[in-house]
Design a protein around this motif. Sequence first.
Motif, PDB file in Angstrom:
ATOM      1  N   GLY A  48       0.772  -1.224  -0.153  1.00 49.66           N
ATOM      2  CA  GLY A  48       0.027  -0.145   0.070  1.00 49.66           C
ATOM      3  C   GLY A  48       0.873   1.040   0.046  1.00 49.66           C
TER       4      GLY A  48
ATOM      5  N   SER B 205       2.340   5.025   1.050  1.00 50.78           N
ATOM      6  CA  SER B 205       2.900   5.432   2.310  1.00 50.78           C
ATOM      7  C   SER B 205       2.075   6.055   3.195  1.00 50.78           C
TER       8      SER B 205
ATOM      9  N   CYS C 299      -0.404   4.290   4.744  1.00 47.74           N
ATOM     10  CA  CYS C 299      -1.531   3.466   4.697  1.00 47.74           C
ATOM     11  C   CYS C 299      -1.995   2.886   6.114  1.00 47.74           C
TER      12      CYS C 299
ATOM     13  N   LYS D 207       0.613   0.353   7.225  1.00 46.70           N
ATOM     14  CA  LYS D 207       1.272  -1.097   7.113  1.00 46.70           C
ATOM     15  C   LYS D 207       2.026  -1.263   8.181  1.00 46.70           C
TER      16      LYS D 207
ATOM     17  N   HIS E 264       6.070  -1.264   0.020  1.00 47.72           N
ATOM     18  CA  HIS E 264       5.269  -0.425  -0.751  1.00 47.72           C
ATOM     19  C   HIS E 264       5.729  -0.594  -2.313  1.00 47.72           C
TER      20      HIS E 264
ATOM     21  N   MET F 262      -3.768  -2.350   0.943  1.00 45.94           N
ATOM     22  CA  MET F 262      -4.269  -1.533   1.781  1.00 45.94           C
ATOM     23  C   MET F 262      -4.284  -0.144   1.392  1.00 45.94           C
ATOM     24  N   GLU F 263      -5.149   0.739   1.938  1.00 46.55           N
ATOM     25  CA  GLU F 263      -5.420   2.207   1.662  1.00 46.55           C
ATOM     26  C   GLU F 263      -5.879   2.762   2.708  1.00 46.55           C
ATOM     27  N   LYS F 264      -5.453   3.861   3.496  1.00 45.32           N
ATOM     28  CA  LYS F 264      -6.211   4.564   4.555  1.00 45.32           C
ATOM     29  C   LYS F 264      -6.639   3.628   5.418  1.00 45.32           C
TER      30      LYS F 264
ATOM     31  N   GLN G 261      -8.082  -3.223   1.080  1.00 46.62           N
ATOM     32  CA  GLN G 261      -8.919  -3.173  -0.271  1.00 46.62           C
ATOM     33  C   GLN G 261      -9.208  -4.556  -1.076  1.00 46.62           C
TER      34      GLN G 261
END
Lengths: 364, 387, 299
Positions: A47, A49, A51, A53, A203, A218-220, A224
Amino acid sequence: MSNTSPTRPEADGSVSLVGITKTFGNATAVDHIDLEVRSGEFISLLGPSGCGKTTLLRMIAGFEQPDEGDILVGGASVVDLPPHRRPVNTVFQSYALFPHMTVAENVAYGLRQRRVPKDEIARRVQDSLALAQMVDFADRKPTTLSGGQQQRVALARALVNRPKVLLLDEPMSALDRKLREEMQIELKLLQRELGITFIFVTHDQAEALSMSDRVVVMEKGAVQQLGTTEEVYRDPANAFVAGFIGKQNFIDATVSSPDALTTADGSIPLHRLPQGVTSGSSVRAAVRAEVVQVSAQRPNGPALQGTLAGISFLGDSIQYVVLTASGLELIARVSPDRAEHLSTGDTVWCSWDASELRVFEAAA
Amino acid sequence: MVERPDIRALVPRASAARLSRRAFLSGLVVIGGTSVLAACAKSTGFAPSALPDGRVEGKLNVYSWGDYDDPSNIRSFQKSGTSVQFDSFGSNEELIAKLGATRGTSGYDIIVPTGSYIPMMAKNGLLEPLDHRYLKNMGNIDPLYLDQSWDPGNKYTVCKDWGTTGFVYDTRAIKRDLLTWGDFLDAATTEASKNVALLEDPWEVACTFFAANGIDPNTTKKADLEAANEYLVNTLAPHVKAFNSVAVTSGIPEETFTLMQAFNGDVRQGLLATDKPDAWKFVYPTPTANLWMDNWAIARGAQNMDAAYQFIDYILKPEVSFREVDYIGYSTGIKDLAAMAKKHDFSYPELVFPDAEVIQRLTPAEVNSSAGELVAILNRMMAKAGS
Amino acid sequence: MARRKVNGYAAIGFPTWAYVVFFFIVPLALVLWYSFGYKPDLFTAHANDILSFDRYAEALDATFVGTFWNTLRIGVIGTLLCLIIALPFAYWLAVKMNPKWRPLALALVLVPFWTNFLVRTLGWQIVLSPRGFLSDALQNLGIIHGRLDILYTQSAVQLGVVYNYLPLMILPLYVAIDRAGRPLREASADLGANRWKTLFTVTLPLAVPGIASGCLLVFIPLMGDYITASVLGGAQGNMIGQLVASQFNTAQNWALGSAMAVLLMVFTAAAVIVFGAAGLIIRSLVRRSRRVQLQGGAA
Ligand SMILES: Nc1ncnc2c1ncn2[C@@H]1O[C@H](COP(=O)(O)OP(=O)(O)OP(=O)(O)O)[C@@H](O)[C@H]1O
Ligand SMILES: [Mg+2]
């Protein structure tokens, strides 16, 4: 690789995250994540930067407490355990080797904490260093090692403890490309051989795709998509995932019929319409740069016309940038042996196999 | 007058520590003045002073001990049109170093050296001889404080203020009357043992023994010094709790000691600060004690001569002088101050204005060839007391 | 070309060697030079036309030696107390405290330095006095019976030097612990070490240079201190700095004072060397205990 590998875990290395949430102040770093990691699996957290992780990984290791949710390792909850009591080990992004200890002392550190007998420590450190091909450096201080060597020491220091689960936070970000590719292969082989669960943060999508069994995009702070590398690559769940994996061209369009889209530059065929999308709705179509053909002649099937605005040589492919009449920018990556002889300013046609086009609902 | 707690000079030099009002400002100074003197004595290049010409200058530079003059006096003097600039030093050595190094270009007009340093300052040309015609108010000074051994005929200086040394004791712990230095030493080694404070001053400490045994406190005789060493180190030192020149001002209210060697004005401060002044008794001991004096002098190279004379003359006026006494807590040596003190309800006047008979028997301390040995004796006492 | 390089280097290096020469070598050389001289007469502090070691013989008497041991005891105990107090505090500052408040906390550590050394020492005279509030409080709490009798004792000096020099210990310790860094502490925890193990095997060993410089920063000026002893010490707690100061100030004997100062420096340096050697021995023992002897390794 050493065939004396002593580190095959006998216990179950599965990891379950149940509704994990973490906020810092009023920023949510991790937002209700559920995730099942199978024992012995190589799973990547991928994901952009920020997000979440690292935060997720730190919660599994115990350096951060989740605000909500539960973490189970091998079926047992670990949220109430301090980091030093959790059956996981971490390879840190900066390696975090102890500068005042030699390589061998660094590797022995974890065993010493568990009061492993002295001769067993010596044996296991020896084996672990052999595995990481660092035996010759046993008496050196970490500061005298190269980045790749330090990374191997960090790996040996974690693996010597025979953890059920190994957490790796961008362990290769400090390495140059060539070394990184070598290490990717070594790491993957090692993981297969040892059967330890790897949760690998990166990433770099290429890194994730080349090594993992499954990928978590992943996001935010939210997941996903979770799927095999193949699934994520071929069948991204949404425009974000599509945009993150591979180089994508996005084309805004309207569904004109169940098998065609109307764009500003003409009509393009459609393989199948995703569920819930009806004729007349606005959509976002995506096609990966690798599947776009560029030709000076108009191909037989449907194609978009444009002007060749740029050519760059990427090594294993040639990248064309094509500008259509409406101002849409299309990027194509063609392998050099299949490329036509084109120059900037030429009028060209871009085409692709209809099955390669993905259609997502347009963002609100 | 209520004294505020003072931060006093801690220069282990008697002259600095003995004055409560000489607020510590200048730091602890280890720059000795004498070697500078030795150096400058060889060359004669001193900038000359300006001559008085009857026209009073608009400014005056005074180099004195910190917080050592009544600000209201300075303010009213300035009304005459001369602005006064004060700088402070923390020890006579610092004063001498500054004057010696600048050779008449220090810019200071008035300085305040302690009596025992004056002969060497005069000998090295740091002081401007005083023209008594410009000091009409010199007649206000009690003759007891004129014509001192270190400045015969007041050639260079006039008295700014003076004090003496005695002892104070807690009458609840020491029930008999102590009158002499002999009594002091006797009590120190009996009732007050381990509760005694001596001044951190070699001359003063040695003086207790010399005075008690009828020896001149400025003696340089080897036998005298040996006897003092023997008694002070082996007999007295083990009974001493502290060597501290500023102990008395807090020592009386805090009741840290039962017997303290002390300067008269400091004892008064201690009594003003305590809630049980009646429990303490101060003694001007017989047969003798130190008489120290700080003095007004004009620095060689002064450029504001008329203003300097006018300032000194102004300070010698009785009413001005009394305000000085009230502020600094020591007598200025002006006639009839005691009577004025009575009129103004000045508390404990006897601690600032001893009887003439007491004054007559005092001995000014001299800096002489025994100084080094006196320092060694004090150091041995401190080592012995601490062992 | 080469010449220009040298000039350029000299220009860049100027402040460093200038500092060393003007603030260290010149004063030290002067003191050393004076120490071979003598006091010729009453009004002269030193003369160097006849050189001898006589001042050293004069200085090195029983008074000096006795007071030196007294000073050394105060110095060693004071340094250890500073270390014991500063360690947890610096650890808390570097590890536990919200980084937002750290600058404020560091500023507060330095607050005593905003006041004159003498003034803050005199402050303790008031605190420790037998009729002071501390005395009253301790009596009311029943901790002591009778008035507090600590002023003008060696304990008061001990307390005074700890107070006066503590910031000099806290600051280097803080920097050292802070530099050891959170990632290494986390790595240690990750490998199974609890807080105490991490403290003793990672944080403290990495802070050793800071501990050493803190100890030097406290011990060396403390050995030469005479203000604390003069103000709080009384007869029991006198220190060698007072002897030196009395020669320079009261006795105006710079030759003897310089000889004493040189002896003090030599003895202090000797003490530092002894403690340093002890530290090195301890370090090598610690290293030996954690050494890993690989079997048949290629190492
Ligand atoms: N200790 C913290 N205090 C406040 N906010 C934090 C903290 N740690 C992380 N965050 C925030 O949480 C979010 C997620 O951070 P995290 O480090 O998990 O990102 P990441 O996915 O690892 O990013 P990168 O790829 O850059 O390492 C970010 O917005 C970050 O600013
Ligand atoms: Mg991260």
